[in-house]
Each structure stands twice: as structure tokens, then as C-alpha cells.
Design a protein around this motif. Structure first.
Motif, mmCIF file in Angstrom:
data_model
loop_
_atom_site.group_PDB
_atom_site.id
_atom_site.type_symbol
_atom_site.label_atom_id
_atom_site.label_comp_id
_atom_site.label_asym_id
_atom_site.label_seq_id
_atom_site.Cartn_x
_atom_site.Cartn_y
_atom_site.Cartn_z
ATOM 1 N N LEU A 305 -9.098 -8.449 15.964
ATOM 2 C CA LEU A 305 -9.048 -7.461 15.046
ATOM 3 C C LEU A 305 -9.142 -6.213 15.573
ATOM 4 O O LEU A 305 -9.601 -6.207 17.101
ATOM 5 N N PHE A 306 -9.449 -4.947 15.135
ATOM 6 C CA PHE A 306 -9.424 -3.690 15.348
ATOM 7 C C PHE A 306 -10.805 -2.763 15.011
ATOM 8 O O PHE A 306 -10.890 -2.956 13.411
ATOM 9 N N ASP A 307 -11.829 -2.686 15.793
ATOM 10 C CA ASP A 307 -12.745 -1.289 14.885
ATOM 11 C C ASP A 307 -12.459 -0.733 15.510
ATOM 12 O O ASP A 307 -12.793 -0.487 16.725
ATOM 13 N N GLY A 308 -13.092 1.003 14.918
ATOM 14 C CA GLY A 308 -12.957 2.474 15.480
ATOM 15 C C GLY A 308 -11.916 2.973 15.361
ATOM 16 O O GLY A 308 -11.082 3.738 15.814
ATOM 17 N N GLY A 309 -12.705 4.092 14.882
ATOM 18 C CA GLY A 309 -11.998 5.242 13.749
ATOM 19 C C GLY A 309 -10.934 4.967 12.758
ATOM 20 O O GLY A 309 -10.831 6.143 12.425
ATOM 21 N N ILE A 310 -11.727 3.720 12.418
ATOM 22 C CA ILE A 310 -10.682 3.776 11.170
ATOM 23 C C ILE A 310 -11.516 4.541 9.577
ATOM 24 O O ILE A 310 -12.292 4.477 9.181
ATOM 25 N N ARG A 311 -10.755 5.854 9.217
ATOM 26 C CA ARG A 311 -11.080 6.443 8.420
ATOM 27 C C ARG A 311 -9.816 6.765 6.955
ATOM 28 O O ARG A 311 -9.827 7.882 6.220
ATOM 29 N N SER A 312 -8.430 6.047 6.906
ATOM 30 C CA SER A 312 -7.596 6.115 6.382
ATOM 31 C C SER A 312 -6.753 4.671 5.972
ATOM 32 O O SER A 312 -6.545 3.772 7.144
ATOM 33 N N GLY A 313 -6.162 4.655 5.031
ATOM 34 C CA GLY A 313 -4.812 3.386 5.160
ATOM 35 C C GLY A 313 -3.749 3.800 6.044
ATOM 36 O O GLY A 313 -3.365 2.699 6.918
ATOM 37 N N GLN A 314 -3.720 4.660 6.450
ATOM 38 C CA GLN A 314 -2.905 4.770 7.783
ATOM 39 C C GLN A 314 -3.082 4.750 8.939
ATOM 40 O O GLN A 314 -2.746 3.710 9.643
ATOM 41 N N ASP A 315 -4.674 4.590 9.165
ATOM 42 C CA ASP A 315 -5.008 4.464 10.759
ATOM 43 C C ASP A 315 -4.995 2.638 10.833
ATOM 44 O O ASP A 315 -4.652 2.378 12.074
ATOM 45 N N VAL A 316 -5.430 2.102 8.666
ATOM 46 C CA VAL A 316 -5.313 1.180 9.442
ATOM 47 C C VAL A 316 -3.842 0.807 9.872
ATOM 48 O O VAL A 316 -3.703 -0.486 10.102
ATOM 49 N N LEU A 317 -2.963 0.712 9.436
ATOM 50 C CA LEU A 317 -1.486 0.684 9.478
ATOM 51 C C LEU A 317 -0.827 0.565 11.054
ATOM 52 O O LEU A 317 -0.169 0.220 11.412
ATOM 53 N N LYS A 318 -1.253 1.409 11.211
ATOM 54 C CA LYS A 318 -1.634 2.249 12.952
ATOM 55 C C LYS A 318 -1.330 0.878 13.480
ATOM 56 O O LYS A 318 -0.880 0.504 15.125
ATOM 57 N N ALA A 319 -2.955 0.157 13.401
ATOM 58 C CA ALA A 319 -3.874 -0.693 14.510
ATOM 59 C C ALA A 319 -3.299 -2.257 13.938
ATOM 60 O O ALA A 319 -2.669 -2.730 15.020
ATOM 61 N N LEU A 320 -2.217 -2.262 12.823
ATOM 62 C CA LEU A 320 -1.491 -3.356 12.055
ATOM 63 C C LEU A 320 -0.292 -3.034 13.724
ATOM 64 O O LEU A 320 0.473 -4.556 13.347
ATOM 65 N N ALA A 321 0.523 -1.676 13.048
ATOM 66 C CA ALA A 321 1.580 -1.963 14.151
ATOM 67 C C ALA A 321 1.336 -2.516 15.899
ATOM 68 O O ALA A 321 2.529 -2.701 16.249
ATOM 69 N N LEU A 322 0.347 -2.026 16.569
ATOM 70 C CA LEU A 322 -0.546 -1.866 17.609
ATOM 71 C C LEU A 322 -0.868 -3.791 17.911
ATOM 72 O O LEU A 322 -1.456 -3.707 19.000
ATOM 73 N N GLY A 323 -1.202 -4.477 17.039
ATOM 74 C CA GLY A 323 -1.297 -6.049 17.667
ATOM 75 C C GLY A 323 -2.171 -6.307 16.419
ATOM 76 O O GLY A 323 -2.446 -7.667 16.739
ATOM 77 N N ALA A 324 -3.127 -5.024 15.903
ATOM 78 C CA ALA A 324 -4.146 -5.996 15.120
ATOM 79 C C ALA A 324 -3.507 -7.017 14.305
ATOM 80 O O ALA A 324 -3.083 -6.440 12.976
ATOM 81 N N ARG A 325 -4.897 -8.304 13.682
ATOM 82 C CA ARG A 325 -4.636 -8.303 12.641
ATOM 83 C C ARG A 325 -5.237 -8.404 11.069
ATOM 84 O O ARG A 325 -4.448 -8.015 10.405
#
Length: 397
Positions: A305-325
Motif C-alpha cells: 500500500l502507499f501513503d504520502g502526498g495523496i491530494r487527488s485521484g491522479q495521485d492514486v492512479l500514479k501510485a497504482l501504476a508504480l505498484g501499489a495495490r
């Protein structure tokens, strides 16, 4: 509530509505706040790959996180003092998360207690644990989390010693707040905030009341907490918790690959790649910089999982693209809570969901589970992504 379309708007409104000491506690980081800034800046510097002429009429954001169904790959992160951002803040946030169909995680340092929140919602929530010097108290928290039917225990591993947060020191932030002339004048201009907090179930750390000697004295509670963060914490304590806790175990605060590998070998069901929101080691790498290598190397052994700087849905999408579930968000929901209470949290979650949905569609993605690195724009023919700031950036291939 007027139409709000961006998390930054909720931040601006919260800044006006709650006392400066509380806002700065939510908004700030440690020391010079370089890592706090990098968490957001490095996410913003990543570019998405626009795709066209793809049938995206049927899209789904539904997924699962640590075995729990979620309407989107997002959970509300554990945050201390939430009930001082808004009276009964933990309960309101848990209700908003339940309505949105995503996990909510309650902090050990919450104002409302485990039992308060459990009685207010139907869906069991996650509980975040600090292993303190008083191992007996830590064990009692684990037992109370079991009694509350919490399906997952989130063990924070990056707070053996607290990082210095200049804003909090300047503001005299404490529980109870230090009553300086500046604080009194500031609070006096926030009568609605004061009324909501005074009408809340509790005014201090709910999980400690009745369980710590002298807990009826707020100054005693604060002193007890200050002495409870344990610099001797080690992997042996993870084994101890694993033996006591029968449910899902999540280790939060992993930023180094060797630590991630050790965490995966410890029996943890998931790890959260996180630098504590830039509130601990200032100058540490941003969470998004650390994510790709960790996800690639341990993602087949435990959920990442990922935490750190999520301020938009695009941030979520980018973290998923780099391997976060999935991702966790703290400040985004707290801005909503400070601005409009439960409605504000609901609005924040809707903003994140809508941005994620639209961004998926415009990248030609129909299922959130299918997001890969191919969704990110990569300069040239190589796998290295160039940052806008021209700083070197770890190879993510």
C-alpha cells in the motif's frame, strides 16, 4: 456547502475555520518540511499517458485491500487528534468512509476511543497501533481491537523517536492546548469550532482514558505519552505482535528496500510505503520515489500500500501504476473534516473518486486492477522517467 471541486479548496476553508495550532498540526511536517514538499511534488511531476479511441463506457474502481472489498483503492489513514479538528471527528470520518465503501483506520492517538467509534458504525474498521514502552498497555489495545472486531491491525514502525515539528513547537500544541495569549485570541475567533469540540464525546485521548493511571489529569496523560515512544523497538516486537494478533497485520512506515524485505519475511500481510507524511525524518526520500523498487521486490510476498502526498485521484492512479495495490490518505480527509465535518470528508472522498475515474478513462483504462506502469509517460526509449525539476530519479524499470 458550496460546490467544492478540489482538495486545495477544502484546505483553504479548513484553514479559516479551525485554530492555527490544529491546522498546522494537520498541515505541517518536521524540520524544514522538505520531505513533506517532495511527497506532493514528486507525484505531481509524473505524467500520465493519454490514450484515445478506447471503449471506456464501462469502468470499475472496485478492488480489495488486505482482503477487504473496497469501492476504490483508497483507505482513510490513521491520524492523531482527529477529534480536535472537529468534535467527534473520528466518528464522522468513519461514517463517511463506511458510506463510501472504503476502509477507515483509527489511530491509537485518537480523541474518540475504539469503543466510541465501534458503537457508531456498522462496518468494522482498522486500528493503528504504536508499540509503547508499556507493553502491557499495548497488549490491552490489541485485545480491545479484537473486541471491536477490527479486521486489520496497522502497526506504525517509524515513530521510535518523534521528529521535531517546528510549527507545533511554535504554536504550543499539546493536549490540552497550551493557553498562550496568541492561542486564546485565535480560539476566540473560532466559536463554532470550539462549540463542536466541547460538545464532542471526549476532549483528550480516548484510548488512554481509564487505562492509564492518572488519566483524569490531562497534563499527566501528556507526560505519560511523551515517555512512551520506545527507541528500543525492534523486529522482535513485530514477532510479539504477530503472536498476539490473529487478524491481518499491516506494517506502516516502510521506506527502505531491506526493511521491506524484512517486513515481508516477518509474516506481515501488507506494508505501507510511507515516510509518516513528512513528519519524521526530514530529508528522507518521498514515498513515491521509494515505491517502485519495493513493490517490484516484495509485492509477490505481501500486499503493498502507499501513503504520502495523496491530494487527488491522479495521485492514486500514479501510485497504482508504480505498484501499489491501494493508497491511504490523511491530510485530504482532514481538510474536508475541518471545513465541513462529515459532509466535508464525504466531499473529499468524492473528489478523489471522480478524479480517479475520469483519469482512468482518459488513459484508456477501464478496470483499476489493470493499471500498470504503461499508463505513465516515459521520455525517450528508456524506462527512466524524467522529473520536471530535472532531479535524478530512480530507475523504475
Amino acid at each position: 456547502m458550496r460546490e467544492i471541486t478540489h482538495i486545495a479548496e477544502l484546505r483553504s476553508i479548513a484553514r479559516r475555520k479551525i485554530p492555527r495550532a490544529i491546522f498546522d498540526y494537520v498541515d505541517g511536517g518536521s524540520y524544514d518540511e522538505r520531505t513533506l514538499h517532495d511527497n506532493s511534488a514528486d507525484l505531481a511531476a509524473l505524467r500520465l499517458r493519454q490514450r484515445v479511441m478506447v471503449d471506456v463506457s464501462q469502468r470499475t474502481l472496485a478492488t480489495s485491500m488486505v482482503g477487504e472489498a473496497a469501492s476504490m483503492p483508497l483507505a482513510i489513514a490513521p491520524t492523531g487528534l482527529t477529534g480536535l479538528v472537529h468534535g467527534d471527528g473520528e466518528i464522522l470520518a468513519a461514517r463517511a468512509a463506511q458510506a463510501a465503501g472504503i476502509p477507515f483506520c483509527l489511530s491509537t492517538m485518537s480523541i474518540c476511543s475504539l469503543e466510541d467509534v465501534s458503537a457508531a458504525v456498522e462496518k468494522p474498521f482498522w486500528f493503528q497501533l504504536y508499540v509503547m514502552r508499556d507493553r502491557g498497555f499495548s497488549q490491552s489495545l490489541i485485545e480491545r481491537a479484537q473486541a471491536a472486531r477490527c479486521p486489520a491491525l496497522v502497526l506504525t514502525v517509524d515513530l521510535q523517536i518523534q521528529g521535531q515539528r517546528h510549527r507545533d513547537i511554535r504554536n504550543g500544541l499539546a493536549v490540552p492546548p497550551r493557553l498562550t495569549l496568541h492561542n486564546l485570541l485565535d480560539i476566540a475567533t473560532k466559536p463554532r469550532w470550539m462549540q463542536r469540540v466541547l460538545c464532542g464525546k471526549r476532549k483528550t485521548f480516548g484510548n488512554l482514558m481509564g487505562h492509564v493511571a492518572g488519566a483524569d489529569n490531562l497534563a499527566t496523560v501528556s507526560q505519560w505519552i511523551a515517555g512512551q515512544f520506545d527507541p528500543s523497538l525492534s523486529w522482535r516486537d513485530i514477532e510479539w505482535v504477530r503472536k498476539l494478533w490473529p487478524g491481518k497485520l499491516i506494517l506502516k512506515g516502510i521506506l527502505d528496500l531491506s526493511d521491506a524485505q524484512r517486513a515481508a519475511a516477518s509474516g506481515a500481510d501488507a506494508i505501507v510505503v510511507s515516510n509518516h507524511g513528512g513528519r519524521q525524518l526530514d530529508g528522507a526520500a518521498s514515498s513515491i520515489r521509494a515505491l517502485p523498487e519495493i513493490a517490484e521486490r516484495v509485492g509477490d510476498r505481501c500486499e503493498v500500500l502507499f501513503d504520502g502526498g495523496i491530494r487527488s485521484g491522479q495521485d492514486v492512479l500514479k501510485a497504482l501504476a508504480l505498484g501499489a495495490r491501494g493508497c491511504m490518505t490523511g491530510r485530504a480527509f482532514l481538510y474536508g473534516l475541518g471545513a465541513y465535518g462529515e459532509r466535508g470528508v464525504t466531499r473529499a472522498l468524492k473528489i478523489l473518486r471522480d478524479e480517479l475515474d475520469v483519469s482512468m478513462a482518459l488513459t484508456g483504462t477501464t478496470n483499476v486492477r489493470d493499471v500498470t506502469r504503461a499508463l505513465l509517460w516515459q521520455e525517450g526509449e528508456g524506462p527512466e522517467m524524467r522529473m520536471e525539476t530535472a532531479r535524478s530519479w530512480a530507475d523504475v524499470a
